[in-house]
Design a protein around this motif. Structure first.
Motif, PDB file in Angstrom:
ATOM      1  N   ALA A 118       0.825  -1.209   0.000  1.00  0.00           N
ATOM      2  CA  ALA A 118       0.000   0.000   0.000  1.00  0.00           C
ATOM      3  C   ALA A 118       0.863   1.265   0.000  1.00  0.00           C
ATOM      4  O   ALA A 118       0.491   2.273  -0.614  1.00  0.00           O
ATOM      5  N   PHE A 119       2.000   1.231   0.696  1.00  0.00           N
ATOM      6  CA  PHE A 119       2.875   2.405   0.811  1.00  0.00           C
ATOM      7  C   PHE A 119       4.315   2.005   0.474  1.00  0.00           C
ATOM      8  O   PHE A 119       5.151   1.829   1.372  1.00  0.00           O
ATOM      9  N   PRO A 120       4.638   1.851  -0.804  1.00  0.00           N
ATOM     10  CA  PRO A 120       5.957   1.335  -1.183  1.00  0.00           C
ATOM     11  C   PRO A 120       7.078   2.377  -1.203  1.00  0.00           C
ATOM     12  O   PRO A 120       8.243   2.025  -1.417  1.00  0.00           O
ATOM     13  N   GLU A 121       6.756   3.640  -1.006  1.00  0.00           N
ATOM     14  CA  GLU A 121       7.758   4.698  -1.178  1.00  0.00           C
ATOM     15  C   GLU A 121       9.023   4.507  -0.336  1.00  0.00           C
ATOM     16  O   GLU A 121      10.133   4.768  -0.822  1.00  0.00           O
ATOM     17  N   PRO A 122       8.936   4.057   0.939  1.00  0.00           N
ATOM     18  CA  PRO A 122      10.178   3.894   1.729  1.00  0.00           C
ATOM     19  C   PRO A 122      11.163   2.894   1.125  1.00  0.00           C
ATOM     20  O   PRO A 122      12.364   2.984   1.390  1.00  0.00           O
ATOM     21  N   MET A 123      10.679   1.951   0.316  1.00  0.00           N
ATOM     22  CA  MET A 123      11.577   0.966  -0.288  1.00  0.00           C
ATOM     23  C   MET A 123      12.384   1.550  -1.439  1.00  0.00           C
ATOM     24  O   MET A 123      13.450   1.029  -1.768  1.00  0.00           O
ATOM     25  N   PHE A 124      11.899   2.615  -2.032  1.00  0.00           N
ATOM     26  CA  PHE A 124      12.509   3.103  -3.267  1.00  0.00           C
ATOM     27  C   PHE A 124      12.843   4.596  -3.179  1.00  0.00           C
ATOM     28  O   PHE A 124      12.240   5.407  -3.880  1.00  0.00           O
ATOM     29  N   PRO A 125      13.807   4.965  -2.327  1.00  0.00           N
ATOM     30  CA  PRO A 125      14.146   6.391  -2.212  1.00  0.00           C
ATOM     31  C   PRO A 125      14.748   6.964  -3.491  1.00  0.00           C
ATOM     32  O   PRO A 125      14.677   8.175  -3.720  1.00  0.00           O
ATOM     33  N   ASN A 126      15.347   6.112  -4.335  1.00  0.00           N
ATOM     34  CA  ASN A 126      15.940   6.567  -5.594  1.00  0.00           C
ATOM     35  C   ASN A 126      15.167   6.065  -6.808  1.00  0.00           C
ATOM     36  O   ASN A 126      15.705   6.028  -7.921  1.00  0.00           O
ATOM     37  N   GLY A 127      13.930   5.643  -6.620  1.00  0.00           N
ATOM     38  CA  GLY A 127      13.137   5.141  -7.724  1.00  0.00           C
ATOM     39  C   GLY A 127      13.283   3.636  -7.901  1.00  0.00           C
ATOM     40  O   GLY A 127      14.004   2.960  -7.157  1.00  0.00           O
ATOM     41  N   THR A 128      12.580   3.097  -8.885  1.00  0.00           N
ATOM     42  CA  THR A 128      12.589   1.652  -9.136  1.00  0.00           C
ATOM     43  C   THR A 128      13.257   1.354 -10.479  1.00  0.00           C
ATOM     44  O   THR A 128      13.352   2.215 -11.350  1.00  0.00           O
ATOM     45  N   ASN A 129      13.702   0.117 -10.621  1.00  0.00           N
ATOM     46  CA  ASN A 129      14.252  -0.330 -11.897  1.00  0.00           C
ATOM     47  C   ASN A 129      13.163  -0.806 -12.852  1.00  0.00           C
ATOM     48  O   ASN A 129      13.320  -0.743 -14.067  1.00  0.00           O
ATOM     49  N   SER A 130      12.063  -1.335 -12.275  1.00  0.00           N
ATOM     50  CA  SER A 130      10.964  -1.831 -13.105  1.00  0.00           C
ATOM     51  C   SER A 130       9.715  -1.945 -12.244  1.00  0.00           C
ATOM     52  O   SER A 130       9.770  -1.823 -11.015  1.00  0.00           O
ATOM     53  N   ALA A 131       8.582  -2.221 -12.891  1.00  0.00           N
ATOM     54  CA  ALA A 131       7.324  -2.395 -12.163  1.00  0.00           C
ATOM     55  C   ALA A 131       7.327  -3.656 -11.313  1.00  0.00           C
ATOM     56  O   ALA A 131       6.544  -3.782 -10.367  1.00  0.00           O
ATOM     57  N   TRP A 132       8.198  -4.617 -11.652  1.00  0.00           N
ATOM     58  CA  TRP A 132       8.264  -5.865 -10.889  1.00  0.00           C
ATOM     59  C   TRP A 132       8.893  -5.679  -9.500  1.00  0.00           C
ATOM     60  O   TRP A 132       8.731  -6.535  -8.625  1.00  0.00           O
ATOM     61  N   ASP A 133       9.602  -4.594  -9.288  1.00  0.00           N
ATOM     62  CA  ASP A 133      10.326  -4.409  -8.025  1.00  0.00           C
ATOM     63  C   ASP A 133       9.410  -4.436  -6.811  1.00  0.00           C
ATOM     64  O   ASP A 133       9.833  -4.832  -5.721  1.00  0.00           O
ATOM     65  N   ILE A 134       8.170  -4.026  -6.971  1.00  0.00           N
ATOM     66  CA  ILE A 134       7.258  -3.985  -5.830  1.00  0.00           C
ATOM     67  C   ILE A 134       7.042  -5.364  -5.230  1.00  0.00           C
ATOM     68  O   ILE A 134       6.761  -5.503  -4.035  1.00  0.00           O
ATOM     69  N   TRP A 135       7.222  -6.416  -6.043  1.00  0.00           N
ATOM     70  CA  TRP A 135       6.969  -7.762  -5.551  1.00  0.00           C
ATOM     71  C   TRP A 135       8.101  -8.308  -4.692  1.00  0.00           C
ATOM     72  O   TRP A 135       8.054  -9.453  -4.237  1.00  0.00           O
ATOM     73  N   LEU A 136       9.087  -7.473  -4.411  1.00  0.00           N
ATOM     74  CA  LEU A 136      10.086  -7.846  -3.397  1.00  0.00           C
ATOM     75  C   LEU A 136       9.433  -8.088  -2.039  1.00  0.00           C
ATOM     76  O   LEU A 136       9.970  -8.820  -1.205  1.00  0.00           O
ATOM     77  N   VAL A 137       8.270  -7.486  -1.834  1.00  0.00           N
ATOM     78  CA  VAL A 137       7.586  -7.676  -0.542  1.00  0.00           C
ATOM     79  C   VAL A 137       7.188  -9.137  -0.332  1.00  0.00           C
ATOM     80  O   VAL A 137       6.994  -9.581   0.809  1.00  0.00           O
ATOM     81  N   ALA A 138       7.065  -9.901  -1.423  1.00  0.00           N
ATOM     82  CA  ALA A 138       6.687 -11.310  -1.288  1.00  0.00           C
ATOM     83  C   ALA A 138       7.762 -12.142  -0.595  1.00  0.00           C
ATOM     84  O   ALA A 138       7.494 -13.260  -0.151  1.00  0.00           O
ATOM     85  N   THR A 139       8.979 -11.596  -0.491  1.00  0.00           N
ATOM     86  CA  THR A 139      10.053 -12.345   0.167  1.00  0.00           C
ATOM     87  C   THR A 139      10.001 -12.222   1.680  1.00  0.00           C
ATOM     88  O   THR A 139      10.681 -12.987   2.380  1.00  0.00           O
ATOM     89  N   ILE A 140       9.228 -11.293   2.214  1.00  0.00           N
ATOM     90  CA  ILE A 140       9.223 -11.075   3.666  1.00  0.00           C
ATOM     91  C   ILE A 140       8.751 -12.318   4.420  1.00  0.00           C
ATOM     92  O   ILE A 140       9.436 -12.785   5.341  1.00  0.00           O
ATOM     93  N   PRO A 141       7.569 -12.910   4.077  1.00  0.00           N
ATOM     94  CA  PRO A 141       7.162 -14.123   4.804  1.00  0.00           C
ATOM     95  C   PRO A 141       8.155 -15.278   4.624  1.00  0.00           C
ATOM     96  O   PRO A 141       8.450 -16.006   5.584  1.00  0.00           O
ATOM     97  N   ALA A 142       8.665 -15.461   3.409  1.00  0.00           N
ATOM     98  CA  ALA A 142       9.597 -16.571   3.155  1.00  0.00           C
ATOM     99  C   ALA A 142      10.880 -16.405   3.952  1.00  0.00           C
ATOM    100  O   ALA A 142      11.402 -17.372   4.530  1.00  0.00           O
ATOM    101  N   PHE A 143      11.404 -15.193   3.990  1.00  0.00           N
ATOM    102  CA  PHE A 143      12.636 -14.936   4.733  1.00  0.00           C
ATOM    103  C   PHE A 143      12.436 -15.196   6.225  1.00  0.00           C
ATOM    104  O   PHE A 143      13.285 -15.829   6.882  1.00  0.00           O
ATOM    105  N   ALA A 144      11.328 -14.716   6.782  1.00  0.00           N
ATOM    106  CA  ALA A 144      11.070 -14.873   8.214  1.00  0.00           C
ATOM    107  C   ALA A 144      10.914 -16.345   8.591  1.00  0.00           C
ATOM    108  O   ALA A 144      11.469 -16.807   9.593  1.00  0.00           O
ATOM    109  N   VAL A 145      10.158 -17.090   7.799  1.00  0.00           N
ATOM    110  CA  VAL A 145       9.947 -18.508   8.100  1.00  0.00           C
ATOM    111  C   VAL A 145      11.249 -19.296   7.956  1.00  0.00           C
ATOM    112  O   VAL A 145      11.546 -20.193   8.757  1.00  0.00           O
TER     113      VAL A 145
END
Length: 513
Positions: free
Chosen positions: A120-147
């Motif tokens: 919902a609020f991706p701005e803190p992840m990308f202070p210098n912008g994004t490389n592509s529209a796919w970058d937002i899906w980095l959030v999908a790694t949070i549950p996998a990393f924690a588990v």
């Protein structure tokens, strides 16, 4: 938290068994460090040569926030799980498995909420912008990393360090290296290659950890989420979460601040230097998974003298190995950074500071492995103070360098220098606190470290006058061989040399270690 008292008279020491256990686990993970070193190089070559410093800088800025949030969502189970299982000693395996599944369920709740919030609020992840529209899906790694953190901690409690090596040192780095190359050449994914490769590597690591975990603990039986117990676990985990997040945050805060105050090229240069310097950082974590069960066992019987001896021993192993690696990578620093391209040579000073930071941090890491159990709140307060010091120094040095009109390499060096100072303060304060609580010396310092480093510096400096390929091909082995010879003969006693002997620690019984 006050110093724990023994429930009964201390049991006879089994220092030899503990030392053999620590040495075996350290050897296994040290081997994993070497494998990780080899596996990390292809990713750095691909990321720096194909994607460039700007794209790498944007990726690094996003990854910083992802890793910190995922670590928080794992609720400190990397070390806290060992204590929870140790306190449940005597219970059957299914009960222990249920304790692990409590942690997994809670981690999924927190990480799922965090991922949705970042969507919902991706701005803190990308202070210098994004490389592509796919970058937002980095959030999908949070549950996998924690588990994955929890699964590896559960395996480490059973003295299974090989799973950590496979997941963290083989599967994850090779997956991200191969995937980054593949995505770069696939139509439509070139700009998104770094993000997609990172996602693939995290889920590959999760699968690698899940298979042995299921074989060891099995599926949950007669388990239902207990909301009250899980709430209590969240409250109890707060100091551990804070300590873990801050310990990791000290290695990521500088990238985040660079992303705010410096151009993405500076972030990319710093990230490349940090990836090299992170290799000795991973080495010191080699002993963490196996150290926690040994410490919790001795805490349970009140054997503070044995804990102090283990801290001194493991602390010396870590600093001796880290110093050697820092010299091997730091003396030919320009040649090492030049491997990634001419633009990255500007990060040589940052690399030197980062390598020095990992050496001075060794005492803090070993001390914290005990403090998180016997002085959680005080350890957390020290960690908060240290990261605040680092943040202030980093901002001040970056602004000073920028105002002086110096380039990106100097800004990266300023951030690295701030980290080194902060970690030195952390080591000093935490070692003094632990010495007070245990009533015994805990220092890992020995003067032969100076002798070995001095001899290695002389050899390494001589090679800097030769062509870079000679410096890398022949200079690095010469520096390593000189350091190893001196430290082995003058610094390592018989107890120290057990780390390199191929002996097997007595297997733990069916109860908790």
């Amino acid at each position: 938290m006050s110093q724990p008292q023994a429930d009964s008279a201390p049991a006879p020491e089994k220092g030899g068994d503990d030392l053999a256990t620590l040495a075996k686990g350290g050897r296994t993970n040290t081997m994993g460090f070497a494998i990780r070193l080899v596996a990390r190089i292809p990713f750095l070559v691909i990321a720096t040569r194909l994607y460039g410093a700007e794209a790498l800088g944007r990726f690094a800025s996003a990854m910083v926030l992802i890793e910190i949030i995922a670590l928080i969502c794992s609720l400190g189970e990397k070390r806290g799980l060992a204590q929870r299982l140790s306190e449940g000693a005597g219970e059957d395996r299914s009960a222990e498995a249920n304790l692990v599944y409590d942690g997994i369920a809670l981690a999924l709740i927190y990480s799922g909420a965090a991922a949705l919030l970042l969507l919902a609020f991706p701005e803190p992840m990308f202070p210098n912008g994004t490389n592509s529209a796919w970058d937002i899906w980095l959030v999908a790694t949070i549950p996998a990393f924690a588990v994955t953190e929890i699964l590896l901690a559960a395996q480490a409690y059973r003295f299974d360090i090989a799973t950590t090596v496979r997941a963290r040192a083989i599967v994850e780095p090779w997956t991200i290296s191969i995937a980054a190359g593949v995505f770069f050449y696939l139509p439509g994914t070139r700009d998104a290659g770094l993000a997609l490769a990172f996602i693939a590597s995290i889920y590959a690591g999760l699968l690698t950890a899940a298979w042995p975990f299921l074989r060891t603990y099995g599926l949950p039986r007669n388990w239902t989420p207990r909301l009250r117990a899980m709430l209590a676990m969240s409250t109890r985990a707060f100091p551990l979460v804070g300590a873990d997040a801050i310990e990791r945050g000290t290695r990521l805060l500088d990238i985040f601040i660079l992303g705010l105050f410096a151009p993405p090229q500076a972030v990319g240069i710093y990230y490349a230097a940090q990836q090299i310097a992170s290799l000795p950082q991973k080495l010191k974590t080699s002993f963490e998974p196996i150290l926690s069960p040994v410490i919790t066992k001795n805490l349970r019987i009140g054997n503070m003298g044995a804990i102090a001896a283990q801290v001194r021993q493991v602390g010396f192993w870590i600093i001796a190995l880290q110093l050697g690696i820092a010299l091997v990578l730091g003396l030919p620093g320009e040649a090492v950074m030049g491997l990634w391209g001419p633009d990255y040579v500007a990060g040589t000073a940052a690399l030197a500071f980062l390598l020095a930071a990992e050496v001075v941090a060794s005492m803090a890491v070993v001390s914290e492995s005990v403090l998180v159990y016997i002085a959680r709140k005080r350890n957390l307060a020290i960690s908060v103070g240290v990261i605040a010091l680092q943040a202030g120094l980093t901002i001040a040095l970056i602004i000073a360098v920028r105002n002086a009109g110096l380039g990106e390499g100097y800004q990266a060096a300023g951030a690295a220098g701030a980290l080194m100072i902060a970690l030195a303060v952390s080591s000093l304060v935490k070692a003094l606190l632990l010495k007070h609580l245990l009533g015994a010396a805990v220092s890992n310092w020995r003067w032969p470290l100076v002798h070995a480093a001095g001899a290695a510096v002389v050899v390494g400096y001589a090679f800097t006058f030769l062509p870079e390929w000679i410096e890398l091909v022949f200079g690095i082995p010469a520096v390593l061989g000189t350091y190893a010879l001196v430290i082995w003969r003058r610094g390592f006693g018989e107890e120290d040399k057990v780390l390199f002997r191929k002996q097997v620690a007595p297997p733990p019984d069916s109860a908790a270690p």
